[in-house]
Structure formats: C-alpha cells, structure tokens
Design a protein around this motif. Structure first.
Motif, PDB file in Angstrom:
ATOM      1  N   CYS A   1      15.364  -3.014  19.631  1.00  0.00           N
ATOM      2  CA  CYS A   1      15.358  -1.556  19.514  1.00  0.00           C
ATOM      3  C   CYS A   1      13.950  -1.078  19.149  1.00  0.00           C
ATOM      4  N   ALA A   2      13.655   0.153  19.523  1.00  0.00           N
ATOM      5  CA  ALA A   2      12.320   0.712  19.296  1.00  0.00           C
ATOM      6  C   ALA A   2      12.190   1.178  17.849  1.00  0.00           C
ATOM      7  N   VAL A   3      11.137   0.735  17.188  1.00  0.00           N
ATOM      8  CA  VAL A   3      10.829   1.148  15.823  1.00  0.00           C
ATOM      9  C   VAL A   3       9.441   1.786  15.839  1.00  0.00           C
ATOM     10  N   THR A   4       9.345   3.006  15.332  1.00  0.00           N
ATOM     11  CA  THR A   4       8.084   3.750  15.330  1.00  0.00           C
ATOM     12  C   THR A   4       7.585   3.908  13.897  1.00  0.00           C
ATOM     13  N   ILE A   5       6.344   3.498  13.707  1.00  0.00           N
ATOM     14  CA  ILE A   5       5.665   3.689  12.424  1.00  0.00           C
ATOM     15  C   ILE A   5       4.312   4.318  12.727  1.00  0.00           C
ATOM     16  N   GLY A   6       4.082   5.510  12.236  1.00  0.00           N
ATOM     17  CA  GLY A   6       2.829   6.192  12.534  1.00  0.00           C
ATOM     18  C   GLY A   6       2.722   6.491  14.015  1.00  0.00           C
ATOM     19  N   ASP A   7       1.637   6.029  14.632  1.00  0.00           N
ATOM     20  CA  ASP A   7       1.405   6.266  16.057  1.00  0.00           C
ATOM     21  C   ASP A   7       1.795   5.067  16.924  1.00  0.00           C
ATOM     22  N   VAL A   8       2.438   4.067  16.317  1.00  0.00           N
ATOM     23  CA  VAL A   8       2.741   2.833  17.041  1.00  0.00           C
ATOM     24  C   VAL A   8       4.250   2.661  17.162  1.00  0.00           C
TER      25      VAL A   8
ATOM     26  N   ALA B   1       7.926  -6.533   5.255  1.00  0.00           N
ATOM     27  CA  ALA B   1       9.104  -7.233   4.733  1.00  0.00           C
ATOM     28  C   ALA B   1       9.147  -7.173   3.219  1.00  0.00           C
ATOM     29  N   ARG B   2       8.008  -7.396   2.577  1.00  0.00           N
ATOM     30  CA  ARG B   2       7.980  -7.311   1.118  1.00  0.00           C
ATOM     31  C   ARG B   2       8.290  -5.898   0.631  1.00  0.00           C
ATOM     32  N   LEU B   3       7.933  -4.906   1.412  1.00  0.00           N
ATOM     33  CA  LEU B   3       8.232  -3.527   1.022  1.00  0.00           C
ATOM     34  C   LEU B   3       9.713  -3.206   1.170  1.00  0.00           C
ATOM     35  N   GLY B   4      10.413  -3.951   2.021  1.00  0.00           N
ATOM     36  CA  GLY B   4      11.837  -3.723   2.214  1.00  0.00           C
ATOM     37  C   GLY B   4      12.192  -3.046   3.514  1.00  0.00           C
ATOM     38  N   VAL B   5      11.239  -2.912   4.420  1.00  0.00           N
ATOM     39  CA  VAL B   5      11.514  -2.229   5.686  1.00  0.00           C
ATOM     40  C   VAL B   5      12.504  -3.028   6.528  1.00  0.00           C
ATOM     41  N   GLU B   6      12.339  -4.352   6.579  1.00  0.00           N
ATOM     42  CA  GLU B   6      13.253  -5.188   7.369  1.00  0.00           C
ATOM     43  C   GLU B   6      14.694  -5.039   6.877  1.00  0.00           C
ATOM     44  N   ASP B   7      14.897  -5.120   5.572  1.00  0.00           N
ATOM     45  CA  ASP B   7      16.255  -5.012   5.026  1.00  0.00           C
ATOM     46  C   ASP B   7      16.856  -3.627   5.303  1.00  0.00           C
ATOM     47  N   GLU B   8      16.051  -2.596   5.197  1.00  0.00           N
ATOM     48  CA  GLU B   8      16.576  -1.248   5.421  1.00  0.00           C
ATOM     49  C   GLU B   8      16.951  -1.047   6.886  1.00  0.00           C
ATOM     50  N   LEU B   9      16.181  -1.605   7.797  1.00  0.00           N
ATOM     51  CA  LEU B   9      16.528  -1.509   9.218  1.00  0.00           C
ATOM     52  C   LEU B   9      17.845  -2.226   9.504  1.00  0.00           C
ATOM     53  N   LEU B  10      18.053  -3.395   8.895  1.00  0.00           N
ATOM     54  CA  LEU B  10      19.312  -4.115   9.086  1.00  0.00           C
ATOM     55  C   LEU B  10      20.487  -3.317   8.525  1.00  0.00           C
TER      56      LEU B  10
ATOM     57  N   VAL C   1      13.637   5.459   6.361  1.00  0.00           N
ATOM     58  CA  VAL C   1      13.999   5.032   7.715  1.00  0.00           C
ATOM     59  C   VAL C   1      15.055   5.983   8.238  1.00  0.00           C
ATOM     60  N   SER C   2      14.814   6.556   9.414  1.00  0.00           N
ATOM     61  CA  SER C   2      15.755   7.488  10.019  1.00  0.00           C
ATOM     62  C   SER C   2      15.874   7.193  11.503  1.00  0.00           C
ATOM     63  N   SER C   3      16.996   7.606  12.073  1.00  0.00           N
ATOM     64  CA  SER C   3      17.228   7.388  13.500  1.00  0.00           C
ATOM     65  C   SER C   3      16.487   8.441  14.310  1.00  0.00           C
TER      66      SER C   3
END
Length: 484
Positions: A424-431, A407-416, A369-371
């Motif tokens: 805020c805008a979160v981009t994953i792939g083309d979405v 969430a199970r992968l940990g993306v939610e916790d890392e964003l927090l 996860v990066s800004s």
C-alpha cells in the motif's frame, strides 16, 4: 523624487542547510581509520530589525525577493561546513508583519526589536556523527534541511504622539510645517498630501511627534479616497486632533458637520491591531479641535461663533490658529504636550513579555497516521517529515537507517494497527513509497558494504560462487550421462 511606501509583499527564503559528508579517515598504515565526515552548516535565517534611520518600506518595494545564504557542505577530517549568516533586514519603527493567511506575526516597535521571519534549515549530520555499535562506519550522511520559505506582508503604522485628521485642504500639512522642521508639500488643491508626514515638535524642554494623515472624506472607512490606506497610521497616536477649515467656500460644509463626518468614519474603522501599543481603542483616544485659517476675517468671525458650541457639544479643548500669521501656535503645542503626557501616564505599564518554553511531553509520539481515502496512508509529523527530507534515497544504507528511525518512533506499529497491507502507498512529506511490512526494521542488522543494506538488496544477477556451483553440477551431470 523620494517615494513613501507603507505596504509591501515580500517573498522570504531562508538558507538551506548543508549536507553532511560521508568520509573515511585514511592515512599510511591506516587504510580504514574510521568515519570522519563532518556535519553540514546551518542555513541563514531572515531577521527583521527595527532601525530608527529607516522611515519607509521602499527598498522592499523594488526588491521583494530576499534570500538568506545557505550552509556549506561538511568535509572530511571531521570538518564541519560553514553556517550561512543570518540576513538582517532593516525596517521602520511601527512595522507589522502579516503572513499569507492574514495572521499577525509580529508588531515591531522600539529600536533594535528583532523578529525571525524565516528559519534557516539545519545542516545534515556527517557519517562521524551517525556511527554507532550497529553502524561503525556508515557509508552515508544526511542531507541538509531546506530553509523556510514564506510570503509576508509588511505594513507600516506611523509611530506618532499626535495625529492630525481633517478634510482635504484643511491645513494639516501647513500646521506640521510651522510647528516642526518637516517640509511637506503644500498646494491649493485637495489631496495634495499623498503620504503621511511626520514632524518633531518642541514644547519647552519636551518633544513629541505629530503625524499629518492625508485628507479624509465620508466613506474613508470603506476605502473611499485615501482612507483605508492611511487610517492605520493614526492607530498608534495617543491624541487625535481635528483640523477644521473655517474659511471653506463650500456651502454644504461647516466645522460641526466636518467633525461629525470624520468622527463617524473613525468609529466605523476597525483597527487591524485592537488596543495597539496599549493605547486603547481608537474611539477612546483624547481629542482636540483646531479651528484653522483665522487670518481670514470671515473665518475669524466663524471661529469666535463656533468656539463655545464645539467645546460644549464635544467636551474637547478648542484652539484657534493661523498657520500664515502663526497666531495661537504656542498655546497649541504646549496643550498638546500636556494631553499626550497625561494620556500616556494614565495607561497601564506594559510588562515585557517573558519567553515561554513549552516542553514536549515524554509520551508524545510526534506523528499521526491517517488514511488518504484511496487505500493508502499519510504520515504527518515534524520528525518523520524532517527525516524524509534528510534522506538520500539513492543510498540503500541511508534508506535502511530511515526505516530503523521510523520503526523506533512507532510508525510501523501504527500502520499495522490501522490495517496497512503490503504494497500500500504510504506518504511522508513529499515522498510516497510502497510499504513492505515484512522488511525487518529497528533490529540489529548485519552490516554489508558501505552504502548498502542487505534488507533492501534485490539483485537478480548470478554471483560468481553461484556460477561455480552451477558449472560443477553441469560437469557431474555430464559425467553421469557418459557413464550410463
């Protein structure tokens, strides 16, 4: 007239995976028999295969776009979709595959050698494969992955034992035509040969191949003449032979200066494959010198005069031949075979490469996860990007399932942890989507209707039970007003 093509750019597109099926088993007395949607078929890959019967890249020159078939969609009754067949493309022996960034991906030598150039997409799972304790009858299925698409450059490097080099009109094509069955074009003007010619030569019970490279001139290593286009065809040759014209009428040329000029070009040329085919660098290959056209009286006198000088100066074997009278051809062919056999025997045996398996560590998160520099965040990783591509965003239940996986992968916790705020805008792939941290994800969810998710419902329409309560309240209010 047949054409020789040794460099092409192709656009390879592997097949897409088929989407899964969201189906519920229905039969008499079993209206809801459980999910039975099958998986989608995998897309076909594009595979290069070395075929000794193919000698040029001409087919790819006229058809640069190659597409593999896609997988079929899954069906009900647990029927999986058909997988797309791999598209096998036949290429000549000695083909090098380079990607758009100039990195060599494969060096295809040897009959039957295979290389998977573009990987087909995986088929999406049907709802039968997605069922679990939390989702006993999923109302959605996963989409198929897109097949890999890439631009590739194919370069053909002639696979020959002996490479003939020399100035234009030195007699290289004539030499190939008399020691083998090859019939190259021969004429009395420079640069008659525009493509490499390959011939098979017999020396007793042994055979070897000879390649006639188009004429070289000073500056060939910098691209002058036909140099750069065909110097690569001698990279695989075990022995290089200087063919010298002893009957040239140009006063500024002589056999020694011709050899010096070509040696300077060979040293200045940087092969694209250092140590190609375990033969070592180009400057280290054994050499021989052929003094041609000794059927001309003046040329024979010059050859007799230069024979010892060339042998002493370079230390290479020297042969005097005539392609017209065929003098000296038999000793030449046997000597070349001895040089080829000795050189190849002196090279180390190349061990077959074993497949290397690199397992992913158990603590590997699988994402970063990066800004993005504008208050948003970008999530990168094979799994998150694949999940995004497989999600049908028109189905709320599929979106909720995606949220649970992230969430199970940990993306939610890392964003927090990195300070992500609501909206805020979160981009994953083309979405790109607006992140809502208060949405519970990865927890047991009360199931609602198929294809829906209570966490994502934002319906402002008044429901029937609410209208009934509102009418009752209005009647009671009206009765109270009348009594008072």
């Amino acid at each position: 007239m047949p054409r020789f093509v040794d460099r092409v750019v192709i656009h390879a597109k592997a097949g897409n995976g088929g989407r899964g099926c969201a189906s519920v088993h229905r039969e008499k007395f079993k209206p809801l028999g459980g999910p039975d949607g099958g998986n989608g078929g995998n897309g076909g890959s594009i595979v290069f295969v070395v075929d000794p019967q193919v000698h040029t890249l001409l087919d790819f020159h006229f058809h640069p776009h190659v597409d593999a078939p896609s997988g079929k969609q899954g069906m009900g009754n647990n029927r999986d979709g058909a997988a797309g067949e791999d598209l096998e493309l036949r290429v000549p022996d000695g083909t090098v595959v380079v990607d758009a960034d100039g990195r060599m991906l494969a060096d295809l030598t040897g009959e039957g050698t295979r290389f998977e150039a573009a990987v087909g997409g995986r088929g999406g799972l049907g709802n039968a494969a997605l069922s679990s304790k939390a989702r006993r009858a999923p109302g959605f299925a996963l989409l198929g992955e897109k097949g890999q698409a890439r631009d590739l450059t194919l370069e053909l490097k002639t696979v020959a034992d002996v490479g003939l080099v020399g100035f234009p009109s030195a007699g290289k094509s004539s030499l190939v035509s008399v020691i083998s069955a090859a019939k190259p074009k021969i004429a009395d003007y420079p640069f008659t040969t525009l493509v490499p010619n390959l011939g098979v030569v017999s020396a007793g019970e042994n055979t070897f191949t000879v390649a006639d490279v188009p004429g070289l001139i000073p500056g060939a290593s910098d691209g002058r003449g036909l140099g750069l286009d065909f110097l690569r065809h001698i990279e695989r040759c075990a022995v290089l032979v200087h063919v010298v014209d002893c009957a040239t009428m140009e006063p500024s040329r002589d056999p020694v200066s011709d050899i010096d000029a070509l040696e300077a070009e060979l040293k200045a040329y940087t092969p694209t494959l250092q140590g190609d085919s375990s033969l070592g660098d180009l400057v280290d290959r054994p050499r021989a010198v052929v003094l041609n056209k000794i059927d001309v009286p003046d040329a024979r006198e010059l050859a007799d005069f230069l024979r010892e000088e060339v042998a002493q100066r370079y230390g290479w074997p020297v042969f005097e031949i005539s392609t017209v009278t065929r003098d000296g051809l038999r000793p030449l062919t046997f000597a070349l075979w001895d040089m080829v056999a000795a050189y190849r025997a002196a090279q180390p045996v190349v061990a077959a490469r074993r497949p290397v398996i690199r397992p992913i560590p158990v603590n590997e998160s699988g994402f970063t996860v990066s800004s993005d520099g504008e208050g948003g965040f970008v999530v990168r990783g094979t799994r998150p990007e694949r999940w995004i591509a497989q999600t049908d965003f028109t189905n709320d239940e599929a979106v909720g399932y995606l949220g649970d996986r992230l969430a199970r992968l940990g993306v939610e916790d890392e964003l927090l942890k990195q300070g992500a705020k609501s909206g805020c805008a979160v981009t994953i792939g083309d979405v790109t989507f607006d992140w809502e941290p208060q949405t519970p994800a990865g927890v047991e969810v009360t199931m609602s209707g198929r294809g829906t998710d209570l966490r994502l419902e934002q319906d402002d329409r008044v429901r029937a039970d609410e209208r009934k309560i509102a009418r009752k309240q209005r009647r009671e209010s009206r009765q109270y007003d009348e009594q008072s």
